[in-house]
Enzyme design. Structure first.
Site, PDB file in Angstrom:
ATOM      1  CE  LYS A  53      -3.281  -3.563  15.011  1.00  0.00           C
ATOM      2  NZ  LYS A  53      -2.264  -4.341  13.993  1.00  0.00           N
ATOM      3  N   PRO A  98      -9.940  15.044  15.960  1.00  0.00           N
ATOM      4  CG  PRO A  98     -11.445  14.407  14.094  1.00  0.00           C
ATOM      5  CD  PRO A  98     -10.372  15.137  14.503  1.00  0.00           C
ATOM      6  CG  ASP A 135      -6.283  17.816  19.350  1.00  0.00           C
ATOM      7  OD1 ASP A 135      -5.458  17.305  18.866  1.00  0.00           O
ATOM      8  OD2 ASP A 135      -6.467  17.959  20.743  1.00  0.00           O
ATOM      9  CB  THR A 145      -1.514  -0.222  18.745  1.00  0.00           C
ATOM     10  OG1 THR A 145      -1.660   0.651  19.514  1.00  0.00           O
ATOM     11  CG2 THR A 145      -3.015  -0.584  18.449  1.00  0.00           C
ATOM     12  CG  ASP A 146      -0.072   2.139  23.303  1.00  0.00           C
ATOM     13  OD1 ASP A 146      -0.155   2.373  22.009  1.00  0.00           O
ATOM     14  OD2 ASP A 146       0.890   3.039  23.835  1.00  0.00           O
ATOM     15  CD  GLU A 147      -3.084   4.768  18.643  1.00  0.00           C
ATOM     16  OE1 GLU A 147      -4.110   4.816  18.140  1.00  0.00           O
ATOM     17  OE2 GLU A 147      -2.022   4.940  18.137  1.00  0.00           O
ATOM     18  CB  ALA A 195     -12.477   0.375  16.719  1.00  0.00           C
ATOM     19  CE1 TYR A 226      -3.600   0.979  13.623  1.00  0.00           C
ATOM     20  CE2 TYR A 226      -3.478   2.441  15.742  1.00  0.00           C
ATOM     21  CZ  TYR A 226      -2.968   1.277  14.824  1.00  0.00           C
ATOM     22  OH  TYR A 226      -1.858   0.716  15.137  1.00  0.00           O
ATOM     23  CB  ILE A 237      -2.882 -10.821   5.444  1.00  0.00           C
ATOM     24  CG1 ILE A 237      -3.798  -9.251   5.653  1.00  0.00           C
ATOM     25  CG2 ILE A 237      -1.291 -10.218   5.566  1.00  0.00           C
ATOM     26  CD1 ILE A 237      -3.769  -8.852   7.124  1.00  0.00           C
ATOM     27  CB  THR A 282      -0.736   0.192   1.192  1.00  0.00           C
ATOM     28  OG1 THR A 282       0.040   0.391   2.484  1.00  0.00           O
ATOM     29  CG2 THR A 282      -1.749  -1.223   1.600  1.00  0.00           C
TER      30      THR A 282
HETATM   31  N1  LIG Z   1       4.175   2.309  14.204  1.00  0.00           N
HETATM   32  C1  LIG Z   1       3.815   2.343  15.681  1.00  0.00           C
HETATM   33  O1  LIG Z   1       4.070   2.999  16.444  1.00  0.00           O
HETATM   34  C2  LIG Z   1       2.831   1.166  15.959  1.00  0.00           C
HETATM   35  C3  LIG Z   1       2.561   1.210  17.365  1.00  0.00           C
HETATM   36  C4  LIG Z   1       1.822   0.057  17.879  1.00  0.00           C
HETATM   37  C5  LIG Z   1       1.619  -1.077  16.992  1.00  0.00           C
HETATM   38  N2  LIG Z   1       1.799  -1.059  15.741  1.00  0.00           N
HETATM   39  C6  LIG Z   1       1.322  -2.008  14.905  1.00  0.00           C
HETATM   40  O2  LIG Z   1       2.604  -2.635  14.284  1.00  0.00           O
HETATM   41  C7  LIG Z   1       2.132  -3.093  12.813  1.00  0.00           C
HETATM   42  C8  LIG Z   1       3.210  -2.500  11.900  1.00  0.00           C
HETATM   43  O3  LIG Z   1       3.146  -1.012  12.156  1.00  0.00           O
HETATM   44  P1  LIG Z   1       3.800   0.058  11.053  1.00  0.00           P
HETATM   45  O4  LIG Z   1       4.129   1.171  11.851  1.00  0.00           O
HETATM   46  O5  LIG Z   1       5.041  -0.720  10.677  1.00  0.00           O
HETATM   47  O6  LIG Z   1       2.800   0.106   9.949  1.00  0.00           O
HETATM   48  P2  LIG Z   1       2.970   0.619   8.456  1.00  0.00           P
HETATM   49  O7  LIG Z   1       2.043   1.165   7.974  1.00  0.00           O
HETATM   50  O8  LIG Z   1       4.386   1.299   8.107  1.00  0.00           O
HETATM   51  O9  LIG Z   1       3.291  -0.702   7.611  1.00  0.00           O
HETATM   52  C9  LIG Z   1       1.887  -1.658   7.422  1.00  0.00           C
HETATM   53  C10 LIG Z   1       2.562  -2.250   6.238  1.00  0.00           C
HETATM   54  O10 LIG Z   1       1.490  -3.381   5.920  1.00  0.00           O
HETATM   55  C11 LIG Z   1       1.503  -3.589   4.497  1.00  0.00           C
HETATM   56  N3  LIG Z   1      -0.215  -4.059   4.284  1.00  0.00           N
HETATM   57  C12 LIG Z   1      -1.356  -3.076   4.493  1.00  0.00           C
HETATM   58  N4  LIG Z   1      -2.271  -3.855   4.217  1.00  0.00           N
HETATM   59  C13 LIG Z   1      -1.957  -5.057   3.749  1.00  0.00           C
HETATM   60  C14 LIG Z   1      -2.716  -6.113   3.401  1.00  0.00           C
HETATM   61  N5  LIG Z   1      -4.166  -6.137   3.407  1.00  0.00           N
HETATM   62  N6  LIG Z   1      -1.897  -7.157   3.063  1.00  0.00           N
HETATM   63  C15 LIG Z   1      -0.384  -7.294   3.206  1.00  0.00           C
HETATM   64  N7  LIG Z   1      -0.024  -6.131   3.707  1.00  0.00           N
HETATM   65  C16 LIG Z   1      -0.567  -5.061   4.179  1.00  0.00           C
HETATM   66  C17 LIG Z   1       1.548  -2.049   4.065  1.00  0.00           C
HETATM   67  O11 LIG Z   1       2.041  -2.231   2.604  1.00  0.00           O
HETATM   68  C18 LIG Z   1       2.925  -1.872   4.963  1.00  0.00           C
HETATM   69  O12 LIG Z   1       4.137  -2.238   4.417  1.00  0.00           O
HETATM   70  C19 LIG Z   1       0.826  -2.668  12.648  1.00  0.00           C
HETATM   71  O13 LIG Z   1      -0.109  -3.616  12.867  1.00  0.00           O
HETATM   72  C20 LIG Z   1       0.351  -1.595  13.580  1.00  0.00           C
HETATM   73  O14 LIG Z   1      -0.860  -1.540  14.161  1.00  0.00           O
HETATM   74  C21 LIG Z   1       2.545  -0.020  15.263  1.00  0.00           C
END
Ligand SMILES: NC(=O)c1ccc[n+]([C@@H]2O[C@H](COP(=O)([O-])OP(=O)(O)OC[C@H]3O[C@@H](n4cnc5c(N)ncnc54)[C@H](O)[C@@H]3O)[C@@H](O)[C@H]2O)c1
Length: 356
Positions: free
Chosen positions: A163, A292, A290, A133-135, A161, A159, A59, A35
């Site tokens: 997760k 929402p 801010d 995530t902690d969210e 919700a 987001y 996925i 994406t």
């Molecule tokens: N970045 C943070 O601070 C943070 C914090 C807590 C949790 N997370 C979790 O960690 C994970 C990774 O986060 P990130 O920051 O690297 O996200 P990111 O948005 O940088 O990367 C997500 C990746 O998933 C791929 N993707 C999206 N939809 C897909 C699909 N349907 N099939 C296959 N691939 C798909 C995208 O192409 C991208 O490479 C996520 O699950 C996120 O919820 C992230």
């Protein structure tokens, strides 16, 4: 043996794959839809490593996932793939439901069918690690204790919700079908390859480009900051020794208000790349309306992970943020490629289809 990483062209997934190959001989199949958030430029350093098999795909594509699992005799799946940006989830929640909920469901079903067919040690040793995530825990009052794994789920954005829904699916696939799962809920990550729509890389990028540094509301929203390399080490630890069906919080022990983060970035940039006019980058700070429903505070109690598996983060905020700024200064080509959209042209040329 091989592991399947989903979302491994994104920020955390790419860091995880690079770290994994630096520390293990075991190959990685990397399934990513590419994406807007997926960038093969994040994986340039391992482009010629024969242990890294990149596959563009969704996925939720059960047939593709089944082919990868069976074809590579995968012993573990680490699920990073998600739509991950809160602001985008407010503008357009549909993609979040599709990937984070429906996609995770499809992945779980494909993995369950594969796991059902395994025997002996292949079956008992198999793991599905879900990265969350902690969210999902909602927002904390300023002096409330940090989130533990027992905290009620109270997601506030589309987001979080979506997760939360995926976490519940993973939990149910363990309780109902016995699928050997573990879930990690981590705080805000920062470090190399972070897409410049998120606070830290955005501020660095805007500062260097002489643009305003946007800070939501009063900037007093508090987040716990986790260096991405520490997050990757926590995932490796949970994958190796986490108890099945359990969730583990991962945090950096670094609660900071957003405005403090921005001021720290300005101070480091003032030192490492001073402005030509001698003024501080802090003069570029600009408070904007801010978001929402903006959650006020997240704080994570990662005590369970420390007590049970002996994990602690190695970086303090001060060491991690300095490394991060230095990485961005040394990798301006990467930033340019991402912010100009060139990385997407490449996907289009390579796959004949634009990134969604
Ligand atoms: N970045 C943070 O601070 C943070 C914090 C807590 C949790 N997370 C979790 O960690 C994970 C990774 O986060 P990130 O920051 O690297 O996200 P990111 O948005 O940088 O990367 C997500 C990746 O998933 C791929 N993707 C999206 N939809 C897909 C699909 N349907 N099939 C296959 N691939 C798909 C995208 O192409 C991208 O490479 C996520 O699950 C996120 O919820 C992230």
């Amino acid at each position: 043996m091989t592991i399947l990483v989903t979302g491994g062209a994104g920020f955390i997934g790419a860091n995880f794959v690079i770290d994994w190959l630096a520390q293990h001989s075991e190959p990685v199949v990397n399934l990513d839809k590419l994406t807007y958030a997926g960038n093969l430029g994040n994986l340039a350093s391992i482009a010629n490593d024969p242990r890294h098999h990149f596959v563009r795909g969704d996925i939720g594509d059960g047939a593709l996932v089944a082919r990868l699992l069976n074809g590579h005799r995968v012993r573990a799946v680490i699920n990073f793939a998600a739509e991950s940006h809160v602001d985008r989830s407010i503008d357009g929640p549909a993609a979040f439901i599709q990937t984070n909920v429906v996609g995770t469901f499809g992945l779980l079903e494909a993995v369950r069918a594969y796991w059902d067919g395994l025997q002996g040690e292949e079956k008992t040793g198999f793991r599905f690690l879900h990265v969350s995530t902690d969210e999902v825990y909602g927002s904390l009052a300023p002096t409330a204790p940090a989130f533990t794994e027992q905290h009620r789920y109270e997601p506030n954005s589309p987001y979080s919700a979506s997760k939360a829904a995926s976490d519940h699916l993973v939990r149910a696939w363990h309780h109902t079908y016995g699928l050997p799962v573990v879930t990690t809920n981590c705080s805000n990550n920062y470090g190399p390859y972070h897409f410049p729509e998120k606070l830290i890389p955005l501020v660095i990028h805007h500062a260097l480009a002489s643009k305003p540094l946007p800070v939501y509301g009063d900037g007093r929203q508090v987040r716990d900051w986790l260096y991405v390399g520490d997050h990757c080490s926590a995932i490796r630890r949970v994958l190796a020794e986490g108890r099945l069906g359990e969730t583990y919080n991962v945090g950096g022990c670094n609660e900071k208000a957003n405005i403090e983060v921005v001021q720290t970035l300005c101070a480091i940039l003032d030192e490492l790349r001073p402005r030509v006019d001698g003024q501080s980058y802090a003069t570029q700070i600009s408070f904007v309306k801010d978001r929402p429903g903006h959650d006020r505070r997240y704080a994570i109690d990662a005590g369970k992970l420390e007590r049970e598996l002996g994990w602690r983060p190695l970086e303090t905020f001060e060491t991690g943020i300095r490394k991060t700024v230095a990485w961005y200064l040394a990798n301006q080509d990467w930033v340019q490629d991402v912010t100009s959209g060139h990385y997407r042209d490449w996907v289009e040329r390579q796959y004949g289809q634009a990134a969604p």
